[in-house]
Structure formats: structure tokens, C-alpha cells
Write an enzyme that holds these catalytic residues in place. Structure first.
Site, mmCIF file in Angstrom:
data_model
loop_
_atom_site.group_PDB
_atom_site.id
_atom_site.type_symbol
_atom_site.label_atom_id
_atom_site.label_comp_id
_atom_site.label_asym_id
_atom_site.label_seq_id
_atom_site.Cartn_x
_atom_site.Cartn_y
_atom_site.Cartn_z
ATOM 1 N N HIS A 61 0.614 -1.708 0.355
ATOM 2 C CA HIS A 61 0.164 -0.488 -0.309
ATOM 3 C C HIS A 61 0.914 0.900 -0.175
ATOM 4 C CE1 HIS A 61 -3.179 -2.713 1.657
ATOM 5 N NE2 HIS A 61 -3.403 -2.665 0.159
ATOM 6 N N ASP A 85 -10.811 -3.573 0.475
ATOM 7 C CA ASP A 85 -10.135 -3.977 1.800
ATOM 8 C C ASP A 85 -9.442 -2.353 2.412
ATOM 9 O OD1 ASP A 85 -6.253 -2.980 1.440
ATOM 10 O OD2 ASP A 85 -7.626 -5.133 -0.045
ATOM 11 N N GLU A 105 -14.966 0.544 -5.686
ATOM 12 C CA GLU A 105 -14.426 -1.063 -5.860
ATOM 13 C C GLU A 105 -16.123 -2.087 -6.650
ATOM 14 O OE1 GLU A 105 -13.105 -2.940 -4.101
ATOM 15 O OE2 GLU A 105 -14.771 -4.482 -4.844
ATOM 16 N N ASP A 137 -18.576 -1.167 -11.354
ATOM 17 C CA ASP A 137 -17.478 -1.518 -12.742
ATOM 18 C C ASP A 137 -16.138 -0.508 -12.445
ATOM 19 O OD1 ASP A 137 -15.661 -3.805 -13.896
ATOM 20 O OD2 ASP A 137 -16.475 -2.755 -15.821
ATOM 21 N N GLY A 138 -14.719 -0.467 -12.189
ATOM 22 C CA GLY A 138 -13.521 0.158 -12.600
ATOM 23 C C GLY A 138 -13.762 0.541 -14.352
ATOM 24 N N ASP A 155 -5.117 -0.723 -7.971
ATOM 25 C CA ASP A 155 -5.466 -1.678 -6.741
ATOM 26 C C ASP A 155 -6.609 -2.762 -6.647
ATOM 27 O OD1 ASP A 155 -4.952 -3.203 -4.042
ATOM 28 O OD2 ASP A 155 -5.810 -1.243 -2.552
ATOM 29 N N THR A 157 -7.736 -6.610 -7.777
ATOM 30 C CA THR A 157 -6.868 -8.393 -7.694
ATOM 31 C C THR A 157 -6.018 -8.709 -8.747
ATOM 32 O OG1 THR A 157 -9.432 -8.523 -9.178
ATOM 33 C CG2 THR A 157 -9.659 -9.269 -7.214
ATOM 34 N N ASP A 158 -6.099 -9.472 -8.932
ATOM 35 C CA ASP A 158 -4.739 -10.174 -10.297
ATOM 36 C C ASP A 158 -5.929 -10.905 -11.873
ATOM 37 O OD1 ASP A 158 -2.134 -11.137 -10.065
ATOM 38 O OD2 ASP A 158 -3.535 -12.186 -8.057
ATOM 39 N N PRO A 162 -13.595 -10.530 -11.876
ATOM 40 C CA PRO A 162 -14.030 -9.110 -12.049
ATOM 41 C C PRO A 162 -13.442 -8.653 -12.258
ATOM 42 C CG PRO A 162 -14.119 -10.200 -9.880
ATOM 43 C CD PRO A 162 -13.966 -11.406 -10.530
HETATM 44 N N1 SAM Z 1 -3.715 -6.032 -2.646
HETATM 45 C C1 SAM Z 1 -4.047 -7.135 -4.016
HETATM 46 C C2 SAM Z 1 -3.392 -7.667 -4.793
HETATM 47 O O1 SAM Z 1 -2.316 -7.646 -5.115
HETATM 48 O O2 SAM Z 1 -4.087 -8.574 -5.471
HETATM 49 C C3 SAM Z 1 -5.510 -6.466 -4.154
HETATM 50 C C4 SAM Z 1 -6.672 -6.305 -3.369
HETATM 51 S S1 SAM Z 1 -8.083 -6.022 -3.577
HETATM 52 C C5 SAM Z 1 -8.851 -6.031 -1.670
HETATM 53 C C6 SAM Z 1 -8.886 -5.905 -4.569
HETATM 54 C C7 SAM Z 1 -10.318 -5.024 -4.695
HETATM 55 O O3 SAM Z 1 -10.561 -5.055 -6.336
HETATM 56 C C8 SAM Z 1 -10.701 -6.455 -4.559
HETATM 57 O O4 SAM Z 1 -11.919 -5.481 -3.809
HETATM 58 C C9 SAM Z 1 -11.900 -6.652 -5.215
HETATM 59 O O5 SAM Z 1 -13.110 -6.392 -5.190
HETATM 60 C C10 SAM Z 1 -11.394 -5.431 -6.206
HETATM 61 N N2 SAM Z 1 -11.985 -5.109 -7.875
HETATM 62 C C11 SAM Z 1 -11.879 -6.612 -8.564
HETATM 63 N N3 SAM Z 1 -12.274 -5.939 -9.787
HETATM 64 C C12 SAM Z 1 -12.932 -5.170 -10.000
HETATM 65 C C13 SAM Z 1 -13.363 -4.072 -11.065
HETATM 66 N N4 SAM Z 1 -13.774 -4.473 -12.457
HETATM 67 N N5 SAM Z 1 -13.746 -2.789 -10.480
HETATM 68 C C14 SAM Z 1 -13.187 -2.276 -9.352
HETATM 69 N N6 SAM Z 1 -12.964 -3.137 -9.052
HETATM 70 C C15 SAM Z 1 -12.602 -4.691 -8.679
#
Ligand code: SAM
Length: 288
Positions: A61, A85, A105, A137-138, A155, A157-158, A162
Site C-alpha cells: 500500500h 480492503d 470498488e 466496475d472500475g 489496486d 485483484t489479479d 472481475p
Molecule cells: N492488494 C491486492 C492484490 O494485489 O491482490 C488487491 C487487493 S483489493 C482487495 C482488490 C479489489 O479489487 C477487490 O476488493 C475486488 O473486489 C476489486 N475489484 C476486482 N475487479 C474489479 C473491477 N472490475 N472494478 C472495481 N474493483 C474491482
């Protein structure tokens, strides 16, 4: 005693002992698991992939928030995509100069359950009066939004589930559209030792839309496989090369306390090993 095996890679995995199961369920978007582990504290997992742990989240972070903020020097408006988070928000709100933060988010439940089970991540940042949370959705948000920002932090997910859409050329182009002149986009870009194709494809997308692009790095122990890369795109080349003296001045003036970030780490983080440079088609003498 239960154990959690990460399913990010087919042929290789890290394993945690689940010392206390705190939450497990399907949200409308993904499978969410939160547990306590004696070594890493509370751990959050989405769709079988470790997202964050209390023990090492500060590295991720701080580097994704403070590097672009101190490099830019005049960030007023920030867009965070993902980051449910709340750890990224906690670091961004430390900057008094920032007057507006929008966080988009996709999954409200990640935010709600993180506030409940991972309170050390957000530390009240969701209540900051400068913060506007949008559940969407971002990609859809950046495609249509009318606002512009000095900094966009992806920030995510992989690129599975989503988060997949946040690793497409259209997403990067849409982010560029929402940046003020001299603005910066930073992204979480996985662990190149394990996910080199991801870095390669992101390099192509960044190069297509930004006149200056690169990656910087930090090692986050629970993102297994060594250092991870963060993507960087801007039309202002000087920002990536902001001098150590300027960073030191800005960091000292900010009065911010960090556990990983400092101006020396900032500068050094842009130095990449040869195998990563080769993958992104750059030479070592172009780096800094
Ligand atoms: N630090 C983490 C990592 O490197 O894996 C990422 C953590 S953060 C929890 C990832 C967030 O992205 C999740 O809360 C997930 O719901 C969100 N997310 C996934 N796809 C997304 C999208 N298309 N638009 C917005 N948020 C999304």
C-alpha cells in the site's frame, strides 16, 4: 486443523494454517475468505488468491500510494480502483494536500467485511470527508466518468474474474482519458518471476497510451515468487525521474510516517533486473 492452499498457479502454491476462520462466503462477485494465521495475522483471500495480510500489506500500500504522490508533488484528486480492503485509502488520506478521493470498488461486501474483520487496514479512512465511494466496475467508471484526476491507482485483484477487465488495453486508454495533464496511472502488476506475460502485455498497453511508462518494484512476501511490479504511465517523463533531493524535501514536509517507503527506496524501485527489461523491450541505461 484447516489449511488454505492458494490456487493462483496450477503447479505451485503457498499454504497457510487457518488458526481461526473469520468469514467464508460467496459475495455477488467472488468467493471471499478471511482467516487468522499466526505468522501473517488476518489474511483476506478472493477466489482462492491471497489479496492482503495484516503483516505485509504496508509494503504494497505504501509503494502504490506514496511513490506517485511524492513524484508528482501536487496531487489534489485521486481515483482508486478496487482496493476494497481500505489499505490504499489509509495511505492516500495521510496526504493533507489531497482534497478529493474517489474509490470505485465493484464489491460492497469486500468493503463491509474488511471494515469488520480487517479494521487495521482502513483505520477509519472510509469515514474521511474527502472520500467518495462508488460501487461499480472500475472499467465502466473510467469509460464514462466526467471527472479528471491527478493520480489513478489500480489496486486490483489479479486478471482473473472481475479484475480481468482492469488488465485490458481499453482500460488503460480509458484511464488516460480521466487524467489531468501530467497525471500518473499506477497499477498492481503481479510478480514478474511468475507472471512475466502479464508485465509484457501491460507494457504494450502502457506504451500505446503514455509517452512515458515503466515499472517499479517491491517484494511483498505473500505475493509469492520474489519482487512484484507496479505499472507506471504518464505523459510527464520528469515525474518518474524526480530527484532524490526533491523527494526528500517533499517527504519531510509531508510529516507522513511510513514503515517501508522512503525517498531512497522510491528511487531504487525503478531499477529493474535484466530479465524484466528484456521482457518489456527496454535497456538498462534507459531506466533512471
Ligand atoms: N492488494 C491486492 C492484490 O494485489 O491482490 C488487491 C487487493 S483489493 C482487495 C482488490 C479489489 O479489487 C477487490 O476488493 C475486488 O473486489 C476489486 N475489484 C476486482 N475487479 C474489479 C473491477 N472490475 N472494478 C472495481 N474493483 C474491482
Amino acid at each position: 486443523m484447516n489449511r488454505f492452499f492458494e490456487t493462483l498457479y496450477d503447479s505451485y502454491s503457498q499454504e497457510f494454517r487457518i488458526d481461526e476462520l473469520l468469514y467464508e462466503n460467496k459475495t455477488g462477485h467472488q468467493h471471499l475468505l478471511i482467516f487468522h494465521n499466526a505468522s501473517f495475522g488476518r489474511v483476506m483471500v478472493l477466489d482462492g488468491v491471497v489479496q492482503t495480510t495484516e503483516k505485509d500489506e504496508f509494503i504494497y500500500h505504501e509503494m502504490l500510494a506514496h511513490v506517485p504522490i511524492f513524484a508528482h508533488g501536487e496531487v489534489g484528486r485521486v481515483l482508486i480502483i478496487g482496493g476494497g480492503d481500505g489499505g490504499m485509502l489509509r495511505e492516500v488520506v495521510k496526504h493533507d494536500r489531497i482534497d478529493r478521493i474517489t474509490q470505485v470498488e465493484i464489491d460492497q461486501q469486500v468493503i463491509d467485511l474488511s471494515i469488520k474483520y480487517l479494521p487495521k487496514h482502513s483505520q477509519g479512512a472510509f469515514e474521511d470527508s474527502r472520500v467518495n465511494i462508488v460501487i461499480d466496475d472500475g472499467y465502466r467508471f473510467v469509460k464514462t466518468c466526467e471527472d479528471t484526476f491527478d493520480l489513478i491507482i489500480s489496486d486490483s485483484t489479479d486478471p482473473i474474474g472481475p479484475g480481468e477487465v482492469l488488465f485490458t488495453p481499453d482500460f488503460y486508454a480509458a484511464c488516460k482519458r480521466c487524467l489531468n495533464p501530467g497525471g500518473i496511472l499506477v497499477t498492481q502488476n503481479g510478480v514478474p518471476f511468475m507472471q512475466l506475460d502479464e508485465v509484457k502485455s501491460t507494457a504494450g498497453y502502457l506504451a500505446a497510451v503514455f509517452s512515458d511508462w515503466h515499472f517499479y518494484n517491491a517484494a511483498v512476501p505473500t505475493y509469492v515468487g520474489g519482487m512484484m511490479t507496479f505499472g507506471w504511465g504518464s505523459d510527464q517523463q520528469m515525474l518518474r525521474k524526480t530527484s532524490l533531493a526533491t523527494l526528500v524535501t517533499r517527504f519531510q514536509r509531508s510529516g507522513i510516517t511510513t514503515r517501508y517507503y522512503n525517498p531512497e527506496i522510491h528511487r531504487a524501485a525503478f531499477a529493474l533486473p535484466q530479465y524484466v527489461l528484456a521482457a518489456i523491450g527496454k535497456q538498462s541505461n534507459e531506466q533512471l
